[in-house]
Design an enzyme around this catalytic site. Sequence first.
Site, short mmCIF file in Angstrom:
data_model
loop_
_atom_site.label_atom_id
_atom_site.label_comp_id
_atom_site.label_asym_id
_atom_site.label_seq_id
_atom_site.Cartn_x
_atom_site.Cartn_y
_atom_site.Cartn_z
N HIS A 1 35.77 15.78 -10.76
CA HIS A 1 35.94 14.35 -11.07
C HIS A 1 35.84 13.57 -9.76
CE1 HIS A 1 37.62 10.59 -12.53
NE2 HIS A 1 37.65 11.08 -13.78
N THR B 1 -14.28 -11.63 -16.91
CA THR B 1 -13.50 -11.31 -18.10
C THR B 1 -14.15 -10.09 -18.73
OG1 THR B 1 -14.81 -12.83 -19.47
CG2 THR B 1 -12.79 -13.70 -18.48
N HIS B 2 -13.33 -9.13 -19.15
CA HIS B 2 -13.82 -7.84 -19.66
C HIS B 2 -14.63 -7.09 -18.59
CE1 HIS B 2 -12.70 -9.26 -23.69
NE2 HIS B 2 -13.26 -10.39 -23.33
N SER C 1 -10.63 14.55 3.12
CA SER C 1 -10.75 15.78 3.91
C SER C 1 -12.16 16.34 3.86
CB SER C 1 -9.76 16.83 3.39
OG SER C 1 -10.08 17.19 2.05
N LYS D 1 -15.42 8.09 3.65
CA LYS D 1 -14.57 7.47 2.65
C LYS D 1 -13.55 6.49 3.23
CE LYS D 1 -14.07 8.70 -1.28
NZ LYS D 1 -14.47 7.99 -2.50
N ARG D 2 -13.44 5.32 2.57
CA ARG D 2 -12.39 4.32 2.83
C ARG D 2 -11.81 3.96 1.46
NH1 ARG D 2 -13.67 1.04 7.85
NH2 ARG D 2 -12.98 -0.83 6.77
N GLU E 1 -3.46 2.16 -4.97
CA GLU E 1 -3.30 3.27 -5.91
C GLU E 1 -1.87 3.80 -5.88
OE1 GLU E 1 -7.84 5.05 -5.93
OE2 GLU E 1 -6.42 5.78 -4.44
#
Length: 434
Positions: free
Chosen positions: A68, A140-141, A263, A268-269, A275
Amino acid sequence: MIERYTRPEMAAIWHDENRFRIWLDIEILAMEAMVRQGWIPADALARVRKKASFDVARINEIEKKVKHDVIAFLTSVAEHIGDDSRFLHVGMTSSDVLDTAFAVQMRQALGLLIREAEGVFDVLKARALEHRSTVMIGRTHGIHAEPVTFGWKMALWADEVRRDIARLVRARDVISVGKISGAVGTFANIDPFVETYVCRKLGLTPEAVATQVVQRDRHAEFLSTLALVASSIEKFSVELRHLQRTEVLEAEEYFSEGQKGSSAMPHKRNPISAENLSGLARVVRANSLAAMENVALWHERDISHSSVERIIIPDSTILIDYMLMRFDSLVGKLFVYPQNMKRNMALSKGLFHSETVMLALVGKGLARETAYSYVQRNAMDVWKQGGDFKERLQNDKDIRAYMTSAEIAGCFDLSRTLKKVDYIFKRVFKTRHQ
């Protein structure tokens, strides 16, 4: 929460040291109130104030035996103050301490979150003003619609963050309640004056009616507010992820010297911050559902909520604190590419002016449905065959029967399309959030 997402100032609020310090404050404040009522001798209070302390390691050791946490805490305190410990916790139940202290901790956490959210508002306002006239296509869409400005997009988000700040302030009011009303909330062995006194000293309002606990709809509202804040951040982050796609590249997260995106692929950027924020938002929303499950307890209380709250409330405040900080940095350092915005607008060959042309035809007396069909058939030809929309309109005999070449060209004036952006800015930024 794992260290990766935990910032020191927020972590300190949920640290055992802070929690037990608040518990001790509550116990001593209750004694103060009882001294004022003549139930406890003043000299005992003076001795308790002088000697009262606790040891976190000792509390944990005792809890292993007694199972407790509040009894373990009171036992540790009693070891410091001796015989006067009989004046601690008089007429109180564990939740009098737990729930009142929890409210104090949530208030402290919200103070930090409100401050961080105000910082996000400020950075969004700054970027909005910077890019008030940076024209880009609205979608839009996912399809080209009509032009907007990047600053307008930032103003939209700033306005939503202002609402989030107001929600956080309301949530602080909702959870700023305490209860010192005994085992089932009826004040059977304690006077309401003690509750009023303790709550006033802690900046809380006494709960009007409680069982053994403060009712958990309050906590559910608090977690729901955090879920809304998380959802706002995810909404903004998803948009930035779309804008960073290679085919779009109208905005891009800051990429630092020496940073690596993959890796396997040196080129890549990636939008890793956005995310990350999308993912963390899912956790906060899931926690809000758990808080709603905590609302229904058996009779005057069970402890099914307790284990849940020990996780979801610290974790959610820690995550929102981290998310606000990371989003602030993301927006503040964001690369914006106006030339790419112009390039992407050109892909539509002027099609985004279709409504303006249609309304001009209606203004000339043509039925709306007829005007729509005249404009649409030219637009569909551009979709299928390419070419320039304005040129097709200029060569359409039905349209030229109502509009001159100059009038058609006037419908393609961007300043006309965006003439009310300044008006929107005045509405959004005329006053700071209250």
